[in-house]
Design a protein around this motif. Sequence first.
Motif, PDB file in Angstrom:
ATOM      1  N   PHE A 314     -35.817 -11.081 -15.840  1.00 21.33           N
ATOM      2  CA  PHE A 314     -36.683 -12.064 -16.492  1.00 21.33           C
ATOM      3  C   PHE A 314     -38.015 -11.387 -16.847  1.00 21.33           C
ATOM      4  N   PRO A 315     -38.087 -10.699 -17.979  1.00 24.86           N
ATOM      5  CA  PRO A 315     -39.289  -9.931 -18.345  1.00 24.86           C
ATOM      6  C   PRO A 315     -40.538 -10.791 -18.511  1.00 24.86           C
ATOM      7  N   HIS A 316     -40.358 -12.093 -18.655  1.00 21.10           N
ATOM      8  CA  HIS A 316     -41.496 -12.990 -18.806  1.00 21.10           C
ATOM      9  C   HIS A 316     -42.115 -13.352 -17.451  1.00 21.10           C
ATOM     10  N   ALA A 317     -41.595 -12.751 -16.373  1.00 21.73           N
ATOM     11  CA  ALA A 317     -42.029 -13.119 -15.035  1.00 21.73           C
ATOM     12  C   ALA A 317     -42.918 -12.058 -14.398  1.00 21.73           C
ATOM     13  N   ARG A 318     -43.761 -12.498 -13.486  1.00 18.26           N
ATOM     14  CA  ARG A 318     -44.538 -11.619 -12.632  1.00 18.26           C
ATOM     15  C   ARG A 318     -44.446 -12.142 -11.213  1.00 18.26           C
ATOM     16  N   VAL A 319     -44.230 -11.267 -10.241  1.00 17.91           N
ATOM     17  CA  VAL A 319     -44.114 -11.650  -8.836  1.00 17.91           C
ATOM     18  C   VAL A 319     -45.331 -11.131  -8.074  1.00 17.91           C
ATOM     19  N   ILE A 320     -46.016 -12.031  -7.392  1.00 22.52           N
ATOM     20  CA  ILE A 320     -47.171 -11.686  -6.563  1.00 22.52           C
ATOM     21  C   ILE A 320     -46.834 -11.986  -5.114  1.00 22.52           C
ATOM     22  N   THR A 321     -47.136 -11.064  -4.223  1.00 17.78           N
ATOM     23  CA  THR A 321     -46.798 -11.205  -2.813  1.00 17.78           C
ATOM     24  C   THR A 321     -48.061 -11.252  -1.963  1.00 17.78           C
ATOM     25  N   LEU A 322     -48.218 -12.306  -1.199  1.00 14.30           N
ATOM     26  CA  LEU A 322     -49.428 -12.466  -0.391  1.00 14.30           C
ATOM     27  C   LEU A 322     -49.567 -11.379   0.668  1.00 14.30           C
ATOM     28  N   VAL A 323     -48.463 -10.981   1.288  1.00 12.67           N
ATOM     29  CA  VAL A 323     -48.531  -9.956   2.331  1.00 12.67           C
ATOM     30  C   VAL A 323     -49.044  -8.642   1.757  1.00 12.67           C
ATOM     31  N   GLU A 324     -48.588  -8.273   0.568  1.00 16.59           N
ATOM     32  CA  GLU A 324     -49.061  -7.033  -0.050  1.00 16.59           C
ATOM     33  C   GLU A 324     -50.542  -7.121  -0.409  1.00 16.59           C
ATOM     34  N   ARG A 325     -50.983  -8.288  -0.812  1.00 10.60           N
ATOM     35  CA  ARG A 325     -52.368  -8.457  -1.266  1.00 10.60           C
ATOM     36  C   ARG A 325     -53.354  -8.599  -0.099  1.00 10.60           C
ATOM     37  N   PHE A 326     -52.936  -9.295   0.972  1.00 13.57           N
ATOM     38  CA  PHE A 326     -53.881  -9.631   2.033  1.00 13.57           C
ATOM     39  C   PHE A 326     -53.497  -9.114   3.423  1.00 13.57           C
ATOM     40  N   GLY A 327     -52.266  -8.581   3.577  1.00 17.95           N
ATOM     41  CA  GLY A 327     -51.782  -8.229   4.907  1.00 17.95           C
ATOM     42  C   GLY A 327     -51.106  -9.427   5.550  1.00 17.95           C
ATOM     43  N   LYS A 328     -50.205  -9.166   6.499  1.00 19.04           N
ATOM     44  CA  LYS A 328     -49.374 -10.220   7.060  1.00 19.04           C
ATOM     45  C   LYS A 328     -50.180 -11.271   7.801  1.00 19.04           C
ATOM     46  N   ARG A 329     -51.142 -10.858   8.614  1.00 24.38           N
ATOM     47  CA  ARG A 329     -51.854 -11.825   9.444  1.00 24.38           C
ATOM     48  C   ARG A 329     -52.622 -12.847   8.594  1.00 24.38           C
ATOM     49  N   ARG A 330     -53.375 -12.354   7.610  1.00 24.32           N
ATOM     50  CA  ARG A 330     -54.138 -13.284   6.774  1.00 24.32           C
ATOM     51  C   ARG A 330     -53.208 -14.119   5.891  1.00 24.32           C
ATOM     52  N   ALA A 331     -52.151 -13.501   5.383  1.00 25.29           N
ATOM     53  CA  ALA A 331     -51.209 -14.228   4.533  1.00 25.29           C
ATOM     54  C   ALA A 331     -50.560 -15.386   5.283  1.00 25.29           C
ATOM     55  N   MET A 332     -50.357 -15.211   6.592  1.00 24.29           N
ATOM     56  CA  MET A 332     -49.753 -16.270   7.399  1.00 24.29           C
ATOM     57  C   MET A 332     -50.768 -17.311   7.836  1.00 24.29           C
ATOM     58  N   SER A 333     -51.965 -16.872   8.208  1.00 31.58           N
ATOM     59  CA  SER A 333     -52.944 -17.791   8.796  1.00 31.58           C
ATOM     60  C   SER A 333     -53.806 -18.512   7.766  1.00 31.58           C
ATOM     61  N   GLU A 334     -53.930 -17.935   6.568  1.00 31.91           N
ATOM     62  CA  GLU A 334     -54.776 -18.527   5.534  1.00 31.91           C
ATOM     63  C   GLU A 334     -53.988 -18.671   4.231  1.00 31.91           C
ATOM     64  N   VAL A 335     -52.770 -19.162   4.338  1.00 36.35           N
ATOM     65  CA  VAL A 335     -51.858 -19.108   3.198  1.00 36.35           C
ATOM     66  C   VAL A 335     -52.394 -19.859   1.982  1.00 36.35           C
ATOM     67  N   LEU A 336     -52.965 -21.028   2.163  1.00 31.84           N
ATOM     68  CA  LEU A 336     -53.396 -21.809   1.000  1.00 31.84           C
ATOM     69  C   LEU A 336     -54.570 -21.155   0.277  1.00 31.84           C
ATOM     70  N   SER A 337     -55.529 -20.643   1.039  1.00 29.41           N
ATOM     71  CA  SER A 337     -56.652 -19.972   0.390  1.00 29.41           C
ATOM     72  C   SER A 337     -56.201 -18.683  -0.281  1.00 29.41           C
ATOM     73  N   CYS A 338     -55.237 -17.987   0.311  1.00 30.25           N
ATOM     74  CA  CYS A 338     -54.697 -16.773  -0.313  1.00 30.25           C
ATOM     75  C   CYS A 338     -54.000 -17.100  -1.630  1.00 30.25           C
ATOM     76  N   VAL A 339     -53.261 -18.189  -1.646  1.00 28.86           N
ATOM     77  CA  VAL A 339     -52.583 -18.617  -2.883  1.00 28.86           C
ATOM     78  C   VAL A 339     -53.615 -18.914  -3.962  1.00 28.86           C
ATOM     79  N   GLU A 340     -54.673 -19.604  -3.597  1.00 31.64           N
ATOM     80  CA  GLU A 340     -55.717 -19.910  -4.576  1.00 31.64           C
ATOM     81  C   GLU A 340     -56.324 -18.626  -5.163  1.00 31.64           C
ATOM     82  N   VAL A 341     -56.533 -17.628  -4.322  1.00 28.71           N
ATOM     83  CA  VAL A 341     -57.137 -16.384  -4.796  1.00 28.71           C
ATOM     84  C   VAL A 341     -56.234 -15.687  -5.796  1.00 28.71           C
ATOM     85  N   VAL A 342     -54.948 -15.520  -5.458  1.00 26.02           N
ATOM     86  CA  VAL A 342     -54.071 -14.749  -6.354  1.00 26.02           C
ATOM     87  C   VAL A 342     -53.812 -15.489  -7.662  1.00 26.02           C
TER      88      VAL A 342
END
Length: 348
Positions: A314-342
């Motif tokens: 699906f070339p029209h798609a882009r995949v963003i991963t919270l763990v890659e962007r913020f690290g596992k601990r923050r991605a798990m503990s602050e998931v909603l704020s991390c989603v807003e940032v990305v």
Amino acid sequence: MTKEFENKIGPDFSGPVLVAMDKFRGTASARQLCEAVVKVVAANDYSVDVQPMSDGGEGFRDAFSGEVVVVEVPGPLGAPVSVPITLSDSPSGRLAILEVAEVVGRDHLVSPTRAQALAASSAGAGQLILSAARLGATGILYGCGGSATSDGGLGCYQVLCDAGGLPVPVTVATDVTARFSGLRRYAEQKGVNPKDLGIIAQRLDEVRALYLKEQGVDVELLDRSGASGGIPGALAALGGVLTSGLDAVAGSVDLLARLRRSSLVITGEGRFDEGSLEGKVTGGIASLMDVGAALLVVCGSADKRASREFVARFPHARVITLVERFGKRRAMSEVLSCVEVVVAEAFD
């Protein structure tokens, strides 16, 4: 960001934006994630269409709106639990949306003992159907995923048989396609000791034979009968119709038409893996979209091979991963704020 995707977001981008997130299991519901994304999209002055999504597992009711009534039924070990039912009225009748995970799900049996894992019963799942019928439901849509049971649906079956069978038509929406015997491979996830898998196998053989003898239905021949500890198999034996959870949601909320009206779709799920390429929410949405629209997938973590294959498909798609962007601990503990940032970064 691919050039094709990048060109979709910017001064010339025209909405609406469809926000259709699935849950991130254990951290955020589909509705919470949709709200986080909508906050960012609206702040960028785009019109928004919102639809929480589910593949039939935990969070299934989140995809539907209606009157919510709470009833009390037995949990997996028989203790009463409070369970919500969503009732949706239409010219064709009153549809009740139920969710197995809310009545006999793993949240009700987090760390079972060896004996408890074997004893966990699906009886409450049957009682919930009877409760919905008493509330005036003329049809039931039952999301079956995330159960804590491995009884082949026997408890559910016995409750309904004692009541005379299914009181109203039941459509069973599942998150996996496993056949009846296939539920054995999920038993350990529910706390069943590996030494007890033989007990589970024997139990399933006996329950399968019972359904065949009493109802004339060989549940082993039915795709999806092994989901949710075998509850779909029990319901199918009694006349229930098995279907894909994603298809059930998509059909009920007119998803295809809404996708085709959107220039950008934002979706995602907790773990992006091989299953995301097939029956899970992200892959299902991508396959329904027009090639001219952009797709942003926000997930908690991802299998890199699956992610690459997805974007290639699906070339029209882009995949963003919270763990890659913020690290596992923050991605798990602050998931909603991390989603807003990305999501905000995707609009920059």
